[in-house]
Design a protein around this motif. Structure first.
Motif, PDB file in Angstrom:
ATOM      1  N   UNK A 124     -11.517  -1.334   8.353  1.00  0.00           N
ATOM      2  CA  UNK A 124     -11.504   0.126   8.479  1.00  0.00           C
ATOM      3  C   UNK A 124     -11.133   0.540   9.905  1.00  0.00           C
ATOM      4  N   UNK A 125     -11.712  -0.162  10.883  1.00  0.00           N
ATOM      5  CA  UNK A 125     -11.444   0.165  12.285  1.00  0.00           C
ATOM      6  C   UNK A 125      -9.977  -0.090  12.637  1.00  0.00           C
ATOM      7  N   UNK A 126      -9.416  -1.190  12.122  1.00  0.00           N
ATOM      8  CA  UNK A 126      -8.019  -1.508  12.440  1.00  0.00           C
ATOM      9  C   UNK A 126      -7.076  -0.507  11.762  1.00  0.00           C
ATOM     10  N   UNK A 127      -7.404  -0.135  10.550  1.00  0.00           N
ATOM     11  CA  UNK A 127      -6.598   0.862   9.835  1.00  0.00           C
ATOM     12  C   UNK A 127      -6.600   2.200  10.583  1.00  0.00           C
ATOM     13  N   UNK A 128      -7.763   2.564  11.127  1.00  0.00           N
ATOM     14  CA  UNK A 128      -7.881   3.789  11.913  1.00  0.00           C
ATOM     15  C   UNK A 128      -7.045   3.704  13.187  1.00  0.00           C
ATOM     16  N   UNK A 129      -7.037   2.511  13.804  1.00  0.00           N
ATOM     17  CA  UNK A 129      -6.267   2.326  15.035  1.00  0.00           C
ATOM     18  C   UNK A 129      -4.770   2.445  14.771  1.00  0.00           C
ATOM     19  N   UNK A 130      -4.323   1.944  13.621  1.00  0.00           N
ATOM     20  CA  UNK A 130      -2.903   2.052  13.252  1.00  0.00           C
ATOM     21  C   UNK A 130      -2.543   3.504  12.977  1.00  0.00           C
ATOM     22  N   UNK A 131      -3.406   4.207  12.253  1.00  0.00           N
ATOM     23  CA  UNK A 131      -3.145   5.604  11.899  1.00  0.00           C
ATOM     24  C   UNK A 131      -3.064   6.510  13.133  1.00  0.00           C
ATOM     25  N   UNK A 132      -3.947   6.266  14.103  1.00  0.00           N
ATOM     26  CA  UNK A 132      -3.998   7.117  15.301  1.00  0.00           C
ATOM     27  C   UNK A 132      -3.161   6.575  16.454  1.00  0.00           C
ATOM     28  N   UNK A 133      -2.375   5.554  16.187  1.00  0.00           N
ATOM     29  CA  UNK A 133      -1.562   4.912  17.237  1.00  0.00           C
ATOM     30  C   UNK A 133      -0.619   5.923  17.891  1.00  0.00           C
ATOM     31  N   UNK A 134      -0.596   5.897  19.241  1.00  0.00           N
ATOM     32  CA  UNK A 134       0.332   6.778  19.962  1.00  0.00           C
ATOM     33  C   UNK A 134       1.107   6.053  21.062  1.00  0.00           C
ATOM     34  N   UNK A 142      -4.372  -2.269  22.585  1.00  0.00           N
ATOM     35  CA  UNK A 142      -5.014  -3.396  21.906  1.00  0.00           C
ATOM     36  C   UNK A 142      -4.229  -3.800  20.661  1.00  0.00           C
ATOM     37  N   UNK A 143      -3.743  -2.804  19.912  1.00  0.00           N
ATOM     38  CA  UNK A 143      -2.922  -3.083  18.723  1.00  0.00           C
ATOM     39  C   UNK A 143      -1.652  -3.815  19.130  1.00  0.00           C
ATOM     40  N   UNK A 144      -0.996  -3.340  20.188  1.00  0.00           N
ATOM     41  CA  UNK A 144       0.240  -3.974  20.663  1.00  0.00           C
ATOM     42  C   UNK A 144      -0.016  -5.422  21.078  1.00  0.00           C
ATOM     43  N   UNK A 145      -1.090  -5.637  21.813  1.00  0.00           N
ATOM     44  CA  UNK A 145      -1.407  -6.979  22.298  1.00  0.00           C
ATOM     45  C   UNK A 145      -1.686  -7.928  21.134  1.00  0.00           C
ATOM     46  N   UNK A 146      -2.423  -7.425  20.136  1.00  0.00           N
ATOM     47  CA  UNK A 146      -2.754  -8.236  18.960  1.00  0.00           C
ATOM     48  C   UNK A 146      -1.501  -8.594  18.173  1.00  0.00           C
ATOM     49  N   UNK A 147      -0.611  -7.631  17.991  1.00  0.00           N
ATOM     50  CA  UNK A 147       0.610  -7.867  17.220  1.00  0.00           C
ATOM     51  C   UNK A 147       1.531  -8.862  17.925  1.00  0.00           C
ATOM     52  N   UNK A 148       1.595  -8.782  19.237  1.00  0.00           N
ATOM     53  CA  UNK A 148       2.438  -9.722  19.991  1.00  0.00           C
ATOM     54  C   UNK A 148       1.876 -11.142  19.956  1.00  0.00           C
ATOM     55  N   UNK A 149       0.562 -11.254  20.125  1.00  0.00           N
ATOM     56  CA  UNK A 149      -0.053 -12.578  20.200  1.00  0.00           C
ATOM     57  C   UNK A 149      -0.109 -13.278  18.847  1.00  0.00           C
ATOM     58  N   UNK A 150      -0.370 -12.512  17.779  1.00  0.00           N
ATOM     59  CA  UNK A 150      -0.511 -13.109  16.447  1.00  0.00           C
ATOM     60  C   UNK A 150       0.794 -13.077  15.641  1.00  0.00           C
ATOM     61  N   UNK A 154       1.112  -4.253  11.628  1.00  0.00           N
ATOM     62  CA  UNK A 154       0.341  -3.425  10.716  1.00  0.00           C
ATOM     63  C   UNK A 154      -0.909  -4.117  10.218  1.00  0.00           C
ATOM     64  N   UNK A 155      -1.630  -3.440   9.318  1.00  0.00           N
ATOM     65  CA  UNK A 155      -2.837  -4.047   8.759  1.00  0.00           C
ATOM     66  C   UNK A 155      -2.487  -5.037   7.652  1.00  0.00           C
ATOM     67  N   UNK A 156      -1.763  -4.552   6.612  1.00  0.00           N
ATOM     68  CA  UNK A 156      -1.349  -5.434   5.518  1.00  0.00           C
ATOM     69  C   UNK A 156       0.044  -6.004   5.764  1.00  0.00           C
ATOM     70  N   UNK A 157       0.953  -5.137   6.233  1.00  0.00           N
ATOM     71  CA  UNK A 157       2.312  -5.546   6.586  1.00  0.00           C
ATOM     72  C   UNK A 157       2.978  -4.423   7.381  1.00  0.00           C
ATOM     73  N   UNK A 158       4.240  -4.598   7.747  1.00  0.00           N
ATOM     74  CA  UNK A 158       4.921  -3.617   8.591  1.00  0.00           C
ATOM     75  C   UNK A 158       5.099  -2.255   7.907  1.00  0.00           C
ATOM     76  N   UNK A 159       4.995  -2.208   6.577  1.00  0.00           N
ATOM     77  CA  UNK A 159       5.147  -0.953   5.845  1.00  0.00           C
ATOM     78  C   UNK A 159       4.009   0.033   6.124  1.00  0.00           C
ATOM     79  N   UNK A 201       0.762  -9.035   7.870  1.00  0.00           N
ATOM     80  CA  UNK A 201      -0.254  -8.119   8.378  1.00  0.00           C
ATOM     81  C   UNK A 201      -1.231  -8.810   9.309  1.00  0.00           C
ATOM     82  N   UNK A 202      -1.740  -8.088  10.299  1.00  0.00           N
ATOM     83  CA  UNK A 202      -2.664  -8.662  11.291  1.00  0.00           C
ATOM     84  C   UNK A 202      -4.060  -8.908  10.716  1.00  0.00           C
ATOM     85  N   UNK A 203      -4.498  -8.023   9.818  1.00  0.00           N
ATOM     86  CA  UNK A 203      -5.861  -8.114   9.303  1.00  0.00           C
ATOM     87  C   UNK A 203      -6.090  -9.439   8.573  1.00  0.00           C
ATOM     88  N   UNK A 204      -5.152  -9.854   7.762  1.00  0.00           N
ATOM     89  CA  UNK A 204      -5.306 -11.109   7.010  1.00  0.00           C
ATOM     90  C   UNK A 204      -5.333 -12.312   7.952  1.00  0.00           C
TER      91      UNK A 204
END
Length: 250
Positions: A124-134, A142-150, A154-159, A201-204
């Motif tokens: 839920x927290x990650x989904x909120x972070x994606x939705x409010x991303x600016x 934090x989202x950018x860093x996670x996506x680059x490292x992993x 997105x949460x499920x996928x890039x869509x 997706x990052x969450x999985x």
């Protein structure tokens, strides 16, 4: 007064127990130093991730720092009590180790029982972070860093990005790109972006990694918890032998 032979038998036992308990207390003290270091490292290096998974931040680093500091102090207290040979100090040390054991046991069991709830909250927290991303605040970083490292997006996928306000103006974040050559036109077109960005997706990835290592984490946690039982046993035995030895000298 007890016979000299009995007193001679008791004294080597006390010396042996003191040696073992001092060794234990030094190891216990060292675990406190490690907790302190992990807490400080978490506060400095993982602040962005804590911000990502919690709206109001988290006290986890402070808990580790506080726990580590207390263990360091009582580890030194255990060494002092052992060298001093004070029965009441040793009993106090044993009581503290008992409290640490119970706290670690409760924390470990709670984490295992509520692992699914924790997983859902992270989602839920990650989904909120994606939705409010600016692209500018701490959560976005934090989202950018996670996506680059992993190597994920997105949460499920890039869509997941297509329904965000950020996508309307900027497309998919650049941190999703496999290379640094993604154009704005590509990032705004999901069909073109499919070959240029990470599709997993990052969450999985995060939850799979946690679940894969759950057994190891649980084993280490319970191992550390039951390690306290050794200290409790040694402190109680030493206190008892010292009390008996003092009684025999009377």
């Amino acid at each position: 007064m007890s016979p000299p032979s009995r007193r001679l038998q008791t004294k080597p036992v006390i010396t042996c127990l003191k040696t073992f308990l001092i060794s234990y207390s030094l190891i216990f003290w060292f675990t406190g130093v490690i907790l302190l270091a992990v807490g400080v490292w978490g506060k400095v290096s993982l602040e962005a991730y804590f911000t990502l998974i919690s709206e109001k931040g988290t006290n986890a680093p402070y808990v580790l720092i506080g726990t580590g500091a207390i263990i360091v102090i009582f580890g030194l207290f255990g060494c002092f009590a052992t060298c001093r040979g004070s029965p009441w100090m040793l009993k106090l040390y044993a009581m503290f180790l008992t409290l640490v054991f119970l706290a670690e046991l409760v924390a470990g069991v709670s984490g295992f029982i509520f692992r699914h709830e924790i997983k859902a909250k992270i989602g839920i927290a990650y989904n909120s972070a994606v939705t409010s991303y600016n692209g500018t605040d701490d959560k976005s970083a934090a989202v950018d860093d996670l996506q680059r490292k992993l190597h994920c997006c997105g949460k499920k996928n890039f869509m997941d990005w297509k329904n965000t306000n950020y996508f309307k103006d900027n497309g998919i974040p650049v941190s999703c790109c496999k290379t640094d050559k993604c154009s704005l036109e590509t990032l705004k077109d999901l069909d073109k972006a499919q070959t240029e960005v990470y599709t997993t997706g990052c969450f999985s990835l995060v939850t799979n990694m946690l679940e894969a290592n759950l057994g190891v984490i649980a084993g280490v946690s319970f191992g550390i918890a039951f390690f306290q039982l050794i200290g409790i046993f040694l402190a109680c035995c030493l206190s008892r032998y010292i009390t008996n030895y003092q009684y025999e000298m009377v």
